[in-house]
Motif scaffolding. Structure first.
Motif, short mmCIF file in Angstrom:
data_model
loop_
_atom_site.label_atom_id
_atom_site.label_comp_id
_atom_site.label_asym_id
_atom_site.label_seq_id
_atom_site.Cartn_x
_atom_site.Cartn_y
_atom_site.Cartn_z
N LYS A 159 47.99 43.84 26.68
CA LYS A 159 47.15 44.88 26.09
C LYS A 159 47.49 46.25 26.69
CE LYS A 159 42.60 45.23 27.00
NZ LYS A 159 41.36 44.51 27.30
N ASN A 160 47.93 46.21 27.95
CA ASN A 160 48.29 47.45 28.64
C ASN A 160 49.79 47.73 28.56
OD1 ASN A 160 45.86 48.73 30.07
ND2 ASN A 160 45.58 46.53 30.40
N ASN A 161 50.41 47.17 27.52
CA ASN A 161 51.80 47.47 27.18
C ASN A 161 52.85 46.92 28.15
OD1 ASN A 161 53.44 48.58 25.20
ND2 ASN A 161 53.82 50.42 26.43
N TYR A 162 52.52 45.85 28.82
CA TYR A 162 53.51 45.16 29.67
C TYR A 162 54.19 44.06 28.86
CZ TYR A 162 52.15 46.95 34.29
OH TYR A 162 51.93 47.74 35.38
N ASN A 163 55.50 43.89 29.03
CA ASN A 163 56.13 42.65 28.61
C ASN A 163 55.65 41.57 29.58
OD1 ASN A 163 57.60 43.63 26.43
ND2 ASN A 163 59.30 44.26 27.74
N VAL A 164 55.50 40.36 29.08
CA VAL A 164 54.87 39.33 29.91
C VAL A 164 55.71 38.06 29.97
CG1 VAL A 164 52.47 40.08 29.71
CG2 VAL A 164 53.45 38.66 27.91
N VAL A 165 55.59 37.36 31.09
CA VAL A 165 56.22 36.05 31.22
C VAL A 165 55.10 35.02 31.33
CG1 VAL A 165 57.82 34.61 32.52
CG2 VAL A 165 58.16 37.09 32.40
N ILE A 166 55.11 34.09 30.37
CA ILE A 166 54.11 33.02 30.34
C ILE A 166 54.77 31.78 30.93
CG2 ILE A 166 52.69 31.56 28.83
CD1 ILE A 166 52.96 33.95 26.72
N ASN A 167 54.26 31.32 32.04
CA ASN A 167 54.81 30.11 32.68
C ASN A 167 53.88 28.93 32.45
OD1 ASN A 167 54.16 28.86 35.85
ND2 ASN A 167 56.01 28.26 34.75
N TYR A 168 54.48 27.80 32.09
CA TYR A 168 53.68 26.59 31.89
C TYR A 168 54.45 25.42 32.47
CZ TYR A 168 56.91 24.92 28.37
OH TYR A 168 58.04 24.47 27.76
N VAL A 169 53.72 24.29 32.64
CA VAL A 169 54.43 23.12 33.12
C VAL A 169 54.38 21.99 32.09
CG1 VAL A 169 52.55 22.22 34.57
CG2 VAL A 169 54.87 21.74 35.20
N ASN A 170 53.24 21.83 31.40
CA ASN A 170 53.13 20.77 30.37
C ASN A 170 52.79 21.31 28.98
OD1 ASN A 170 53.61 18.48 32.03
ND2 ASN A 170 51.55 18.75 32.91
N SER A 171 51.95 22.35 28.93
CA SER A 171 51.35 22.75 27.65
C SER A 171 52.21 23.75 26.89
CB SER A 171 49.98 23.36 27.91
OG SER A 171 49.30 22.63 28.89
N GLU A 172 53.32 23.25 26.34
CA GLU A 172 54.23 24.15 25.62
C GLU A 172 53.55 24.78 24.39
OE1 GLU A 172 57.76 22.36 24.00
OE2 GLU A 172 58.82 24.29 24.06
N ASP A 173 52.78 23.98 23.66
CA ASP A 173 52.17 24.51 22.42
C ASP A 173 51.23 25.67 22.73
OD1 ASP A 173 53.53 22.65 21.03
OD2 ASP A 173 51.81 21.33 20.61
N GLU A 174 50.42 25.50 23.78
CA GLU A 174 49.48 26.58 24.15
C GLU A 174 50.25 27.82 24.58
OE1 GLU A 174 47.25 24.42 27.10
OE2 GLU A 174 45.52 24.22 25.79
N ALA A 175 51.34 27.62 25.33
CA ALA A 175 52.14 28.75 25.81
C ALA A 175 52.76 29.49 24.63
CB ALA A 175 53.21 28.27 26.78
N LEU A 176 53.29 28.74 23.65
CA LEU A 176 53.93 29.37 22.49
C LEU A 176 52.90 30.08 21.62
CD1 LEU A 176 56.55 26.63 21.56
CD2 LEU A 176 56.99 28.89 22.57
N SER A 177 51.70 29.51 21.54
CA SER A 177 50.69 30.17 20.71
C SER A 177 50.20 31.45 21.39
CB SER A 177 49.60 29.14 20.36
OG SER A 177 48.36 29.59 20.68
N LEU A 178 50.13 31.45 22.72
CA LEU A 178 49.78 32.69 23.45
C LEU A 178 50.87 33.75 23.25
CD1 LEU A 178 47.91 34.17 25.45
CD2 LEU A 178 49.16 33.07 27.32
N LYS A 179 52.13 33.31 23.28
CA LYS A 179 53.25 34.25 23.04
C LYS A 179 53.11 34.90 21.67
CE LYS A 179 58.19 33.92 21.86
NZ LYS A 179 58.88 35.01 22.54
#
Ligand code: NAD
Length: 248
Positions: free
Chosen positions: A29-49
Motif C-alpha cells: 500500500k505504501n508503494n513497496y515491492n514485496v517478497v511473500i515467503n511461504y513454506v506450505n501454503s502456495e495458493d494463499e501466497a499466490l492469491s496475496l500476490k
C-alpha cells in the motif's frame, strides 16, 4: 534496467497469512515491492500476490523457503536480490507455537520451535543483513512476543524461550550492523490470527481482563506498527517495543 528497481523492497517471512500477510499489504500500500515467503501454503501466497499487484500496482515475488533451513534462506535472499537489486526492509515474522502441558512437551517439538522462531530469525538476519551492509542501508524488524519478555503461560515455555532469544538476537545484530542497518523488535501481546484459533470464548474473556484496552489486537494494527518501525522511525534502533494494549 527495470523501472521497478527504483521502488523500495520489503521481504516478510511466513507471509502467506496472519500478521505476515497484513504486513505485506501494508508495505505494498505504501508503494513497496514485496517478497511473500511461504513454506506450505502456495495458493494463499499466490492469491496475496495477485491481490497486492492488482490493488497497489507493485511487484510481488513469491518464494517458497523454510526459514529454519540455511540453504533455503540463502536462496530466499539471493532470489530477492536478483529480482529487485535491493532489500530495504526485512520482517522476521515466521513463527510457530506448540502449546502443551509439561508432560506432553517433547524435545523434538522444542527443537522445531527453536529452529523456526530463533534459528530462522538468525539465518535471515545473517544473510539478509549481508546484502543490507553491502548496499549500505536497511532495516530489520524481528517479531518477538510479550511472552519473550515476561512469563505468563508455562505451557508455552518453549515458544517463550524462542521469543526471548529473538530479543537477544535483535540486540546483537543491532550492534553488529550499526550504523548502516537498524535492527528492532516488536513484542505483540494477543493478536486475532490463526495462531489463536483454538482459544475458547471464556479464555479470551479472561485474558481481555488483563489487557488495559480490553481486547486482542487486529493483525492490521500490528502490520501498521511494523511498517512504522521499519521505515519511519529512523532514530529507533536496538529497541524492543511491546504492542500489547497494556497489560494489567
Ligand atoms: P500465523 O500462524 O497465522 O502465521 C505464522 C506464519 O509463519 C504462517 O504463515 C506460517 O506458514 C509461517 N511459517 C511457519 N513455519 C515456517 C517456516 N519454517 N518457514 C517459513 N514460514 C513459516 O500466526 P501469526 O499470529 O500471524 O504470527 C506471526 C508472528 O507473530 C509469529 O512469529 C508469532 O510468534 C508472532 N506473534 C503472534 C502473536 C499472536 O497472538 N498471534 C502474538 C505475539 C507474537
Amino acid at each position: 534496467m527495470k523501472e521497478s528497481y527504483d521502488k523500495k523492497v520489503a521481504l516478510v517471512t511466513g507471509s502467506s497469512r496472519g500478521i505476515g500477510a497484513f504486513t505485506v499489504k501494508e508495505f505494498a500500500k505504501n508503494n513497496y515491492n514485496v517478497v511473500i515467503n511461504y513454506v506450505n501454503s502456495e495458493d494463499e501466497a499466490l492469491s496475496l500476490k495477485e491481490e497486492v499487484e492488482r490493488l497497489y500496482k507493485v511487484e510481488a515475488l513469491v518464494v517458497k523457503a523454510d526459514v529454519s533451513k540455511e540453504e533455503e534462506v540463502k536462496k530466499l535472499i539471493d532470489v530477492t536480490y536478483k529480482e529487485f537489486k535491493r532489500i530495504d526492509v526485512i520482517v522476521n515474522n515466521a513463527g510457530i507455537a506448540i502449546d502443551t502441558t509439561l508432560e506432553d512437551k517433547t524435545v523434538d517439538n522444542f527443537k522445531k520451535i527453536i529452529d523456526i522462531n530463533l534459528i530462522g530469525t538468525f539465518l535471515v538476519c545473517k544473510y539478509g543483513g549481508e546484502v543490507m551492509l553491502n548496499q549500505g542501508f536497511g532495516s530489520i524488524v524481528n517479531i518477538s512476543s510479550t511472552n519473550g519478555i515476561d512469563s505468563f503461560y508455562p505451557y508455552s515455555m518453549d515458544y517463550d524461550a524462542s521469543k526471548a532469544g529473538v530479543i537477544s538476537l535483535t540486540h546483537n545484530f543491532a550492534k553488529l550492523y550499526a550504523p548502516k542497518v537498524r535492527v528492532n523488535s516488536i513484542a505483540p501481546g494477543w493478536v486475532n490470527t490463526e495462531m489463536n484459533k483454538e482459544l475458547d470464548e471464556e479464555y479470551i474473556k479472561e485474558e481481555c481482563e488483563h489487557i488495559l484496552l480490553e481486547r486482542f489486537a487486529e493483525p492490521q494494527e500490528i502490520a501498521e506498527f511494523i511498517y512504522y518501525i521499519g521505515t519511519q522511525a529512523l532514530y529507533v534502533n536496538d529497541a524492543i517495543i511491546k504492542v500489547d494494549g497494556g497489560r494489567c
